[in-house]
Design a protein around this motif. Structure first.
Motif, PDB file in Angstrom:
ATOM      1  N   CYS A 100       0.833  -1.202   0.000  1.00 56.17           N
ATOM      2  CA  CYS A 100       0.000   0.000   0.000  1.00 56.17           C
ATOM      3  C   CYS A 100       0.870   1.257   0.000  1.00 56.17           C
ATOM      4  O   CYS A 100       0.641   2.188  -0.770  1.00 56.17           O
ATOM      5  CB  CYS A 100      -0.925  -0.012   1.218  1.00 56.17           C
ATOM      6  SG  CYS A 100      -1.881   1.494   1.426  1.00 56.17           S
ATOM      7  N   THR A 101       1.874   1.303   0.873  1.00 61.23           N
ATOM      8  CA  THR A 101       2.750   2.477   0.924  1.00 61.23           C
ATOM      9  C   THR A 101       3.588   2.590  -0.346  1.00 61.23           C
ATOM     10  O   THR A 101       3.876   3.702  -0.809  1.00 61.23           O
ATOM     11  CB  THR A 101       3.674   2.415   2.152  1.00 61.23           C
ATOM     12  OG1 THR A 101       4.408   1.186   2.148  1.00 61.23           O
ATOM     13  CG2 THR A 101       2.850   2.498   3.434  1.00 61.23           C
ATOM     14  N   LYS A 102       3.978   1.441  -0.915  1.00 57.75           N
ATOM     15  CA  LYS A 102       4.729   1.456  -2.172  1.00 57.75           C
ATOM     16  C   LYS A 102       3.880   2.055  -3.295  1.00 57.75           C
ATOM     17  O   LYS A 102       4.355   2.895  -4.072  1.00 57.75           O
ATOM     18  CB  LYS A 102       5.159   0.026  -2.529  1.00 57.75           C
ATOM     19  CG  LYS A 102       5.775  -0.131  -3.919  1.00 57.75           C
ATOM     20  CD  LYS A 102       7.068   0.664  -4.070  1.00 57.75           C
ATOM     21  CE  LYS A 102       7.698   0.406  -5.424  1.00 57.75           C
ATOM     22  NZ  LYS A 102       8.898   1.231  -5.654  1.00 57.75           N
ATOM     23  N   LYS A 103       2.626   1.638  -3.372  1.00 60.92           N
ATOM     24  CA  LYS A 103       1.730   2.176  -4.394  1.00 60.92           C
ATOM     25  C   LYS A 103       1.521   3.668  -4.215  1.00 60.92           C
ATOM     26  O   LYS A 103       1.532   4.434  -5.179  1.00 60.92           O
ATOM     27  CB  LYS A 103       0.387   1.437  -4.329  1.00 60.92           C
ATOM     28  CG  LYS A 103      -0.596   1.859  -5.409  1.00 60.92           C
ATOM     29  CD  LYS A 103      -1.875   1.048  -5.315  1.00 60.92           C
ATOM     30  CE  LYS A 103      -2.861   1.470  -6.411  1.00 60.92           C
ATOM     31  NZ  LYS A 103      -4.138   0.690  -6.314  1.00 60.92           N
ATOM     32  N   PHE A 104       1.351   4.090  -2.952  1.00 62.14           N
ATOM     33  CA  PHE A 104       1.183   5.525  -2.664  1.00 62.14           C
ATOM     34  C   PHE A 104       2.407   6.301  -3.110  1.00 62.14           C
ATOM     35  O   PHE A 104       2.294   7.373  -3.717  1.00 62.14           O
ATOM     36  CB  PHE A 104       0.942   5.714  -1.166  1.00 62.14           C
ATOM     37  CG  PHE A 104       0.864   7.148  -0.736  1.00 62.14           C
ATOM     38  CD1 PHE A 104      -0.283   7.906  -0.957  1.00 62.14           C
ATOM     39  CD2 PHE A 104       1.940   7.758  -0.098  1.00 62.14           C
ATOM     40  CE1 PHE A 104      -0.359   9.223  -0.555  1.00 62.14           C
ATOM     41  CE2 PHE A 104       1.874   9.080   0.311  1.00 62.14           C
ATOM     42  CZ  PHE A 104       0.720   9.814   0.076  1.00 62.14           C
ATOM     43  N   GLN A 105       3.590   5.770  -2.818  1.00 62.94           N
ATOM     44  CA  GLN A 105       4.829   6.450  -3.192  1.00 62.94           C
ATOM     45  C   GLN A 105       4.944   6.605  -4.703  1.00 62.94           C
ATOM     46  O   GLN A 105       5.323   7.667  -5.214  1.00 62.94           O
ATOM     47  CB  GLN A 105       6.030   5.667  -2.640  1.00 62.94           C
ATOM     48  CG  GLN A 105       7.377   6.255  -3.004  1.00 62.94           C
ATOM     49  CD  GLN A 105       7.997   5.580  -4.213  1.00 62.94           C
ATOM     50  OE1 GLN A 105       7.980   4.353  -4.315  1.00 62.94           O
ATOM     51  NE2 GLN A 105       8.544   6.354  -5.129  1.00 62.94           N
ATOM     52  N   VAL A 106       4.589   5.566  -5.447  1.00 64.11           N
ATOM     53  CA  VAL A 106       4.672   5.617  -6.914  1.00 64.11           C
ATOM     54  C   VAL A 106       3.678   6.632  -7.474  1.00 64.11           C
ATOM     55  O   VAL A 106       4.008   7.433  -8.369  1.00 64.11           O
ATOM     56  CB  VAL A 106       4.412   4.219  -7.507  1.00 64.11           C
ATOM     57  CG1 VAL A 106       4.284   4.293  -9.030  1.00 64.11           C
ATOM     58  CG2 VAL A 106       5.535   3.259  -7.117  1.00 64.11           C
ATOM     59  N   ILE A 107       2.457   6.627  -6.946  1.00 69.37           N
ATOM     60  CA  ILE A 107       1.434   7.570  -7.423  1.00 69.37           C
ATOM     61  C   ILE A 107       1.838   9.005  -7.118  1.00 69.37           C
ATOM     62  O   ILE A 107       1.716   9.898  -7.964  1.00 69.37           O
ATOM     63  CB  ILE A 107       0.074   7.226  -6.789  1.00 69.37           C
ATOM     64  CG1 ILE A 107      -0.452   5.917  -7.364  1.00 69.37           C
ATOM     65  CG2 ILE A 107      -0.929   8.347  -7.017  1.00 69.37           C
ATOM     66  CD1 ILE A 107      -1.696   5.399  -6.673  1.00 69.37           C
TER      67      ILE A 107
END
Length: 439
Positions: A100-107
């Motif tokens: 979840c945090t990885k996806k947030f960082q990419v977005i």
């Protein structure tokens, strides 16, 4: 006879542009896009820059299909109309795992990169409660996010006026890196408002850091600064006096039980800052810091205090007593205190007389919020003094704790008191008083 003229148009067709724009502001993205299909005029309104100056994007850690679509829509429209943005708020709601945090960082990397290229108007940025010290933030993801945010702040440093990174919970070095990004182009920053409450990780003695002092010396136009007391030092006060005294109006200071607060700050440093910054008001927020000797080290008479909040958060500690604080410390601010909040588990001591005397001594006190063990008669005495103009309170919010399950009798007495002073309450007060069992 048939009318060969043009068909009569709806009155909506003649709605002035300013009114139509106001209507569009009440619509969400989906309804706006549908309304834009009505006619050319409505389509033009949809693309009006004034409609897209403020945006809030919420990234849900546990998304449903509806929330996912909502987020994707908000993100798409933010990118499409990002050049108009003046105020942007990004929310990360309940992230629950590392993907979840990885996806947030990419977005966020994509969004910030896009805005950095197309936007030249952004004045306000808020990204709260990131809690980057949680284990779900892997080191590489965390480092990349901070790097991307620092690059964005550097791009926006000449135009950004407000930054809120409350609850970021990062290391001293990472925090100073982000703050330094605001001054990296000119070696000084003219941002006016910064919120770095809970910005640094718990237990950090930021007040002793030369790196932090060097970073804060680059801000030259601060009007409002919100931070934790673990940042407070004579050096910080001297920096604010030297660089921002001409503009500084408000310091909001949080002191939490888990943050270091044993440092000694001199009254002379506070007095020098107050002298150079005559508009300065200081608001203190204490979380479970209740012992008199701890408070006495912090609440110096030289501080121009406007507001004090003392919260024990339902914790009861037999080692502390509130009476000396009410009778010795707080009366020192009788000339300036305007707002007082007390949320206390004080079942071991009665404070009615001391609290009432404090209220009557504070000549500018307008707001009172008290959650504590009090007698119901305290409210009658307080309202009687208010009716006699012995205090100028305009807001009274009281939760009277009781050790009994059944508070029927106390509620009846409060109702009688309300009826007695109804004329005053209805015409002059924001008034809310209840009983609350604390068994």
């Amino acid at each position: 006879m048939e009318d060969d003229g043009e068909p009569e148009q709806s009155s909506w067709a003649y709605l002035p542009d300013v009114c139509l724009s106001h209507v569009f502001r009440w619509l969400d993205d989906r309804d706006r896009s549908r309304a834009a299909l009505v006619c050319k005029k409505w389509s033009c309104t949809m693309h009006s820059g004034s409609l897209w100056r403020c945006r809030t994007i919420t990234f849900y850690g546990q998304p449903s299909r509806a929330r996912t679509l909502e987020f994707q829509s908000a993100l798409w429209y933010t990118k499409k109309f990002g050049k108009y943005l003046k105020r942007l708020e990004i929310k990360l709601s309940n992230p629950y795992n590392t993907p979840c945090t990885k996806k947030f960082q990419v977005i966020m990397r994509g969004l910030l990169s896009h805005l950095g290229k197309c936007n030249s108007h952004l004045e306000s940025l808020s990204i709260k409660y990131l809690e980057l010290d949680c284990l779900i933030w892997k080191n590489v993801v965390r480092a990349q996010f901070i790097k991307n945010l620092a690059a964005f702040l550097k791009r926006m440093s000449n135009q950004l006026d407000y930054l809120n990174l409350k609850g970021a919970r990062i290391t001293l070095e990472e925090g100073c890196e982000l703050l330094n990004s605001l001054s990296s182009l000119t070696n000084r920053s003219f941002i006016s408002e910064i919120n770095i409450e809970d910005f640094f990780s718990l237990h950090l003695s930021v007040y002793s850091s030369a790196l932090f002092h060097q970073t804060m010396s680059k801000f030259h136009r601060l009007t409002i600064l919100t931070f934790n007391y673990n940042c407070m030092s004579d050096e910080l006060l001297d920096i604010l006096r030297e660089h921002s005294s001409h503009s500084l109006c408000t310091l909001n200071i949080k002191c939490h039980i888990h943050d270091p607060h044993g440092q000694v700050v001199s009254g002379t440093s506070w007095a020098n800052l107050a002298k150079r910054a005559p508009k300065l008001n200081v608001n203190f927020f204490f979380e479970r810091v209740m012992k008199h000797d701890h408070l006495a080290r912090i609440l110096l008479v030289e501080i121009p205090v406007r507001s004090i909040s003392l919260r024990s958060c339902y914790f009861s500690d037999p080692d502390w007593t509130m009476r000396p604080t009410l009778t010795n410390l707080l009366p020192a601010y009788w000339h300036g205190l305007q707002k007082l909040t007390l949320e206390l588990n004080n079942d071991h001591e009665l404070l009615d007389n001391e609290l009432l005397q404090l209220i009557l001594s504070c000549k500018r006190l307008l707001f009172l919020k008290v959650w504590a063990f009090l007698s119901v008669s305290f409210m009658e005495r307080l309202l009687q003094n208010r009716a006699e103009r012995k205090c100028i309170l305009t807001t009274i919010k009281v939760r009277i704790y009781t050790a009994q399950d059944d508070s029927t009798e106390e509620e009846r007495l409060l109702a009688d008191i309300y009826r007695k002073f109804k004329y005053l309450i209805d015409s002059e007060l924001n008034y809310f008083v209840i009983t609350y069992p604390m068994v």
